[in-house]
Design a protein around this motif. Structure first.
Motif, short mmCIF file in Angstrom:
data_model
loop_
_atom_site.label_atom_id
_atom_site.label_comp_id
_atom_site.label_asym_id
_atom_site.label_seq_id
_atom_site.Cartn_x
_atom_site.Cartn_y
_atom_site.Cartn_z
N ASP A 99 -10.16 9.12 39.89
CA ASP A 99 -10.00 8.68 38.50
C ASP A 99 -9.57 9.89 37.67
O ASP A 99 -9.67 11.04 38.13
CB ASP A 99 -11.28 8.03 37.96
N SER A 100 -9.08 9.64 36.49
CA SER A 100 -8.48 10.71 35.68
C SER A 100 -9.49 11.81 35.32
O SER A 100 -9.16 12.99 35.38
CB SER A 100 -7.85 10.14 34.42
N ALA A 101 -10.71 11.44 34.97
CA ALA A 101 -11.71 12.45 34.57
C ALA A 101 -12.03 13.41 35.71
O ALA A 101 -12.04 14.63 35.53
CB ALA A 101 -12.98 11.76 34.07
N ARG A 102 -12.26 12.87 36.90
CA ARG A 102 -12.55 13.72 38.05
C ARG A 102 -11.34 14.56 38.44
O ARG A 102 -11.48 15.71 38.84
CB ARG A 102 -13.01 12.88 39.24
N ALA A 103 -10.18 13.96 38.35
CA ALA A 103 -8.96 14.70 38.69
C ALA A 103 -8.77 15.89 37.76
O ALA A 103 -8.45 16.99 38.21
CB ALA A 103 -7.75 13.77 38.63
N LEU A 104 -8.98 15.68 36.46
CA LEU A 104 -8.83 16.78 35.51
C LEU A 104 -9.84 17.89 35.80
O LEU A 104 -9.50 19.07 35.76
CB LEU A 104 -8.95 16.28 34.07
#
Length: 183
Positions: A99-104
């Motif tokens: 997901d975007s949060a973990r990726a960032l």
């Protein structure tokens, strides 16, 4: 869906099966790259809600050195990998299911800076302002780098987020493209 210009111009791209993603139309993709390029000499791109990978692949085709593709949907990841294989861009890319949060968070730990970041989240789950703040607070965007946001026209983004200022904004039906530049 196809690669619009550059090294792989005209090459068809596969769409993600089903209705879980909303691919960027060729017309909108061409407009985006006319606004930010149209061609590049190196740099690193992040396609955060990659879907089929069309935006990141277009960036590589137009001269970006490497791209990182992130999507949380398994079918999307499979489609990105097939499209990268078809374009012979596997060596110039990284693909992650997250997901975007973990990726960032993972990218922050790697201390990477991007020339271009493409944010095209599902319209029902848009958190663009917050994500741009995280990107800027953790120096994920290089100076004069651009964040390209594709969002529902009903979503009004501010003209400035931190040190990122709106460079251009265009409306295409129910889709708006807002491009921020980091100064």
């Amino acid at each position: 869906m196809r690669v619009i210009s550059g090294e792989k111009r005209g090459l068809p791209l596969k769409a993600v099966p089903g209705s879980s993603t909303r691919p960027t139309t060729d017309k909108v993709k061409e407009s985006i790259f006319n606004m930010i390029g149209p061609y590049f000499q190196g740099g690193l791109a992040l396609d955060l809600y990659a879907g089929s990978g069309g935006l990141g692949i277009e960036a590589i085709s137009r001269g970006v050195e490497r791209a990182i593709f992130v999507d949380q949907d398994r079918k999307a990841i499979e489609t990105i990998k097939k499209n990268l294989q078809q374009c012979l861009f596997e060596e110039r890319s990284e693909v992650y299911r997250n997901d975007s949060a973990r990726a960032l968070k993972a990218l922050i730990k790697r201390e990477i800076t991007f020339s271009f970041i493409f944010l095209d989240p599902p319209y029902a789950k848009q958190n663009i302002e917050s994500e741009i703040s995280i990107i800027l607070d953790h120096d994920l965007l290089e100076e004069n780098g651009m964040i390209v946001c594709e969002h529902d026209t009903s979503v009004k983004l501010p003209s400035e987020i931190g040190k990122a200022k709106t460079y251009r904004s265009e409306i295409y039906g129910d889709t708006t493209i807002t491009i921020y530049i980091y100064k």
